[in-house]
Write an enzyme that holds these catalytic residues in place. Structure first.
Site, mmCIF file in Angstrom:
data_model
loop_
_atom_site.group_PDB
_atom_site.id
_atom_site.type_symbol
_atom_site.label_atom_id
_atom_site.label_comp_id
_atom_site.label_asym_id
_atom_site.label_seq_id
_atom_site.Cartn_x
_atom_site.Cartn_y
_atom_site.Cartn_z
ATOM 1 N N GLU A 1 8.080 0.920 1.808
ATOM 2 C CA GLU A 1 7.342 -0.264 1.243
ATOM 3 C C GLU A 1 8.289 -1.338 1.256
ATOM 4 O OE1 GLU A 1 7.080 0.648 -3.168
ATOM 5 O OE2 GLU A 1 6.534 2.955 -2.894
ATOM 6 N N GLU B 1 11.117 7.324 -4.913
ATOM 7 C CA GLU B 1 12.849 6.707 -5.896
ATOM 8 C C GLU B 1 13.124 7.174 -6.137
ATOM 9 O OE1 GLU B 1 10.146 2.401 -5.453
ATOM 10 O OE2 GLU B 1 9.504 3.891 -7.326
#
Length: 661
Positions: free
Chosen positions: A273, A191
């Site tokens: 995710e 991320e």
């Protein structure tokens, strides 16, 4: 077509996952050069479930992996936590390396077991992993170094990353799919495009390229990917054309995938995710995601022919001191600190003790129907539910003063400093976990004296005068967090004894409740634990010359404690309680019921099981059977405030969750 003896057709047995994708020999790994994935030149949809080996006891790895495969998934994903594998600077543990967590760290065994259970593997190696884990997977000893440009190409930081990656990636290289192993992809960083509101952080593309080179230099040839929210972060956290960008989200499926397709035209869609649940904070109500939404969003992902990784499929537990925290404020401000619970159940398809939930069957149904490649699946393993052992009576107790007598590392300092700055401990890597204690003797306290702690406490302090707990005395409600002793209050003050005292001893016991696992870029270098943002004052006069004790609560230390006395009644203030749990075969999972206790840490045969707090929402702590032995088991509880009046340690057969008030 062959015929059987009764002239019916003989069905060819289904191949295993590996048989199907490796028949004819292994020539190519996972390929993303077109709008769909191929593995060894065969079409593949990646149906993955997240399970972190460091959150599940090693004896249960095979059971959990088999359950993932039995759901129809063909891949398992895991992070790799730097802080566990290099707990002290330059000292590594990949299983049996002597660290407190050594039995969880047999990474090679985990990868071998995944392959044996017919699963491919996606490895998310960091160096930053987030994962709601302590310091986002960074080792705390990085804080001793200066400069330290976390998550950038800053030279000092990268020297430590390179040193670690040259060990880690060398170990992992032999487990690549093209080398006959299970690993089909590696994620670079995590991320990285995520910029917290108010942060000055800008993704450092030179950093990403340096990480890329480390993979290349260590003979990593499998697909390299990054993951971010396409809508929120676009392609800021990747190197287009070098890494495949994947998506992280829990909803807005088509919008997210549309943006990913726009950013990466002609490439396969992968959700790294897909959030099928969520985690919990101490002081917030338990988070859930409905079965209805789980099904609806998964159907939308599959309708786009997208691959996915269910985060989490098996959540597990933040054993010991490994839970992280959120931190949302500016520099030197701990008021936005939000610590994460011991349980990482995540409302996942497999619950914390490995039990099947409704979501498990949703995944099994939808994936089985969608998968274009039919392979042999194992039978669903039997779930053996936890039991509630009979309550046990506390028989021994040791006071805080006696516990201090067992600490042989003592620092004399003119000023206060945090645990990470302690020298000559843990191979000069500082203190990472537990409590740090600041003690000042021979103080004169006039009547109604006032104590002031400048700055924020990091993260919770107990104030003792001559061994007596003055404050705080509870953490039962949200309002208590706004009072003295906790992280929200800045420049806090406390009135001490009403009467005057001479030659008094002031003891400040500070708990590290977990370092930030994610937050603003400029906060990484400010995540010290203890008292370090200013002075401690009595009646506006700063105190100096402190005795500083690191209380790490390591297994051997807890087991070797001396100074125990017979239990007669529950005491007020920080105290260790002990009881014996006798077990005959069969040994089963259980939960330690923490209702009736205030705040503290549970230990099983010396191992730190996890934190508890009366504020909730978690009111029981998972105790896996592998942590227990036949016969005598010592259950120790280090309690800050109060213990149950009945002197009992109780057990339950489930994770208890209560509403927070």
């Amino acid at each position: 077509m062959a015929l059987s003896a009764d002239f019916g057709p003989i069905s060819a047995p289904l191949p295993t996952n590996y048989e199907y994708f490796t028949s004819g020999g292994i020539k190519h790994g996972l390929n993303a050069s077109q709008s769909f994935f191929t593995l060894n030149d065969k079409l593949i949809q990646i149906y993955s479930g997240a399970m972190h080996y460091f959150r599940v006891p090693r004896p249960y790895w095979r059971d959990r992996l088999k359950k993932i495969r039995a759901a129809g998934l063909n891949t398992v994903e895991t992070y790799v936590p730097w802080n566990l594998h290099e707990p002290d600077s330059g000292h590594y543990d990949f299983g049996g390396g002597g660290s407190e967590f050594e039995d969880f760290l047999h990474l090679e065994e985990f990868l071998t077991t995944a392959k044996e259970e017919d699963l491919f593997v996606i490895l998310r190696t960091g160096p930053y992993i987030c994962s709601e884990y302590n310091f986002g997977g960074f080792p705390s000893w990085l804080l001793k170094e200066s400069p330290m440009g976390f998550r950038t190409s800053e030279k000092n930081y990268m020297s430590f990353v390179a040193r670690y990656f040259n060990i880690l990636l060398t170990l992992l290289a032999v487990f690549q799919f093209t080398k006959g192993g299970p690993v089909i992809a590696f994620q670079v960083e995590n991320e990285y495009g995520n910029q917290e509101s108010g942060s000055e952080f800008q993704p450092d593309k030179a950093y990403l390229e340096q990480l890329h080179q480390l993979f290349i230099n260590n003979s990593i040839v499998e697909l390299l990917v990054t993951s971010d929210s396409p809508l929120s972060h676009q392609d800021k956290g990747t190197l287009p054309g070098i890494f495949l960008q994947t998506a992280n989200f829990g909803g807005s499926v088509n919008e997210q995938l549309d943006k990913l397709e726009e950013l990466q035209p002609g490439k396969p869609l992968m959700v790294m995710e897909y959030w099928d649940g969520w985690f919990d904070f101490w002081g917030s109500n338990h988070s859930t995601k409905s079965v209805y939404d789980t099904r609806r969003f998964l159907e939308q992902i599959l309708a786009r022919n997208a691959s996915f990784n269910a985060y989490m499929f098996m959540g597990g537990t933040n054993f010991a001191f490994n839970s992280g925290a959120s931190l949302s404020n500016t520099l030197f401000d701990n008021s936005g600190f939000e610590p994460i619970t011991t349980s990482y159940d995540y409302d996942a398809p497999l619950n914390e003790s490995g039990g099947y939930t409704e979501k498990y069957y949703v995944f099994k149904e939808l994936v089985t129907a969608a998968n274009p490649v039919q392979t042999l699946l194992p039978d669903q393993p039997e779930y053996i539910p936890p039991v509630a052992y009979d309550s046990i009576k506390i028989d021994k107790v040791i006071t805080m003063e006696s516990m201090l007598d067992n600490i042989h590392s003592l620092y004399i300092s003119t000023s206060l400093y945090p645990m990470e700055k302690l020298d000559e401990i843990n191979n000069d890597s500082g203190q990472s976990n537990g409590y740090i204690i600041y003690k000042k003797e021979n103080i004169t306290l006039p009547e109604n004296s006032t104590l002031t702690i400048e700055g924020n406490v990091c993260d919770h302090v107990m104030v003792l005068i001559n061994g007596e707990l003055i404050a705080p005395k509870k953490l039962d409600s949200l309002s208590d967090l706004d009072g003295f002793g906790f992280y929200r209050l800045k420049n806090s003050t406390l009135q001490l004894k009403n009467k005057a005292l001479t030659e008094a001893t002031l003891t400040l016991i500070v708990e590290n409740m977990g370092r930030m696992n994610g937050g603003k870029y400029d906060q990484y270098n400010q995540t010290f634990k203890g008292l370090w943002q200013g002075n401690v004052l009595i009646n506006n006069k700063a105190l100096s010359v402190w005795m500083i004790y690191p209380m790490e609560l390591r297994k051997q230390w807890v087991n070797d404690l001396t100074g125990w006395t017979n239990f007669t009644k529950a005491l007020e203030g920080p105290t260790m309680y002990s009881a014996v749990l006798n077990i005959s075969d069969p040994i089963r999972d259980t939960f330690v019921d923490t209702r009736g206790w205030g705040k503290g840490m549970v230990f099983v045969n010396g191992f730190a099981l996890g934190r508890y707090a009366a504020i909730g929402p978690q009111k029981s702590i998972y105790l896996p059977a592998p942590f227990l032995t036949k016969g005598v088991n010592l259950i120790n509880i280090f309690e800050h405030f109060y213990a149950p009046a009945d002197g009992l340690i109780k057990f339950n057969d489930t994770l208890l969750l209560e509403e927070v008030h």
